[in-house]
Design a protein around this motif. Structure first.
Motif, PDB file in Angstrom:
ATOM      1  N   SER A  24      53.167  13.666 -28.519  1.00  0.00           N
ATOM      2  CA  SER A  24      52.949  15.078 -28.203  1.00  0.00           C
ATOM      3  C   SER A  24      52.542  15.861 -29.454  1.00  0.00           C
ATOM      4  O   SER A  24      51.891  16.898 -29.356  1.00  0.00           O
ATOM      5  N   LEU A  79      42.426   8.417 -22.987  1.00  0.00           N
ATOM      6  CA  LEU A  79      43.892   8.540 -22.886  1.00  0.00           C
ATOM      7  C   LEU A  79      44.330   8.363 -21.431  1.00  0.00           C
ATOM      8  O   LEU A  79      45.355   7.734 -21.161  1.00  0.00           O
ATOM      9  N   ALA A  80      43.546   8.874 -20.503  1.00  0.00           N
ATOM     10  CA  ALA A  80      43.848   8.671 -19.084  1.00  0.00           C
ATOM     11  C   ALA A  80      43.700   7.197 -18.709  1.00  0.00           C
ATOM     12  O   ALA A  80      44.537   6.641 -17.988  1.00  0.00           O
ATOM     13  N   CYS A 117      44.140   4.682 -20.646  1.00  0.00           N
ATOM     14  CA  CYS A 117      45.318   3.991 -21.204  1.00  0.00           C
ATOM     15  C   CYS A 117      46.519   4.120 -20.284  1.00  0.00           C
ATOM     16  O   CYS A 117      47.263   3.153 -20.075  1.00  0.00           O
ATOM     17  N   GLN A 118      46.719   5.290 -19.734  1.00  0.00           N
ATOM     18  CA  GLN A 118      47.856   5.521 -18.838  1.00  0.00           C
ATOM     19  C   GLN A 118      47.730   4.689 -17.565  1.00  0.00           C
ATOM     20  O   GLN A 118      48.673   4.041 -17.148  1.00  0.00           O
ATOM     21  N   VAL A 119      46.554   4.683 -16.981  1.00  0.00           N
ATOM     22  CA  VAL A 119      46.347   3.986 -15.705  1.00  0.00           C
ATOM     23  C   VAL A 119      46.385   2.478 -15.879  1.00  0.00           C
ATOM     24  O   VAL A 119      46.995   1.763 -15.097  1.00  0.00           O
ATOM     25  N   LYS A 156      47.444   0.746 -18.644  1.00  0.00           N
ATOM     26  CA  LYS A 156      48.479   0.283 -19.590  1.00  0.00           C
ATOM     27  C   LYS A 156      47.887  -0.263 -20.883  1.00  0.00           C
ATOM     28  O   LYS A 156      48.387  -1.223 -21.465  1.00  0.00           O
ATOM     29  N   THR A 164      46.798   0.334 -24.961  1.00  0.00           N
ATOM     30  CA  THR A 164      47.500   0.915 -26.100  1.00  0.00           C
ATOM     31  C   THR A 164      46.590   1.910 -26.827  1.00  0.00           C
ATOM     32  O   THR A 164      45.553   1.518 -27.360  1.00  0.00           O
ATOM     33  N   CYS A 201      41.618   2.649 -28.551  1.00  0.00           N
ATOM     34  CA  CYS A 201      42.548   2.082 -27.584  1.00  0.00           C
ATOM     35  C   CYS A 201      42.132   0.648 -27.286  1.00  0.00           C
ATOM     36  O   CYS A 201      40.958   0.299 -27.371  1.00  0.00           O
TER      37      CYS A 201
END
Length: 154
Positions: free
Chosen positions: A10, A43-44, A46-48, A50, A52, A67
């Motif tokens: 954050s 970044l999205a 990476c979230q979906v 998994k 890094t 990433c």
């Protein structure tokens, strides 16, 4: 030069989102820049999926974003995205950053090969990848743009 990787948190999230690969991109908020997807997009991803995410710093200054992860669609370990802010390009950061990312991937996954894709006319990126040892496979990945596949054997 004190280049190192950090986790995305954050504390650096907004800076990563605001980092642009080209000066002409500074005034735009978009999903795709000229040769790379936006950091917000990746970044999205990476979230979906998994993957890094990594912030790239020189000392305390954020200079880029990358990433990586295992791509289950291709069954390959892949450097999904790497970008340097436009103000940090052409200063020797690409080689140092790529070496750190490769080390990070090797440490995390113990992989024997790393793959990446690049748009055919992104000559600066191609030169940087080839300097590190990536070689073209002859494959084309259909993405937002047709992208050439490169492989590094560790």
């Amino acid at each position: 030069m004190n280049v190192h990787l950090e986790s995305v948190t954050s504390s650096n999230f907004d800076q990563i989102i605001e980092l642009k690969s080209g000066i002409e991109q500074e005034q735009r908020m978009q999903i795709y820049e000229r040769w790379v997807g936006s950091n917000a997009f990746f970044l999205a991803v990476c979230q979906v999926y998994k993957f890094t995410p990594r912030a790239i710093y020189d000392s305390e200054t954020l200079i880029g974003f990358a990433c990586h992860g295992y791509n289950s669609e291709t069954e390959r370990f892949q450097l999904i995205s790497v970008m340097l802010g436009h103000q940090f390009q052409g200063k020797g950061y690409a080689t140092a950053s790529l070496k750190l990312i490769i080390d990070d991937m090797n440490l995390q996954y113990k992989c024997k090969e790393i793959y990446l894709t690049v748009i055919h006319d992104n000559m600066n990126a191609i030169k940087a990848y080839e300097k590190i040892g990536f070689i073209p496979t002859g494959e084309i990945e259909k993405a937002f743009h047709d992208e050439h596949v490169y492989k590094l054997i560790l």
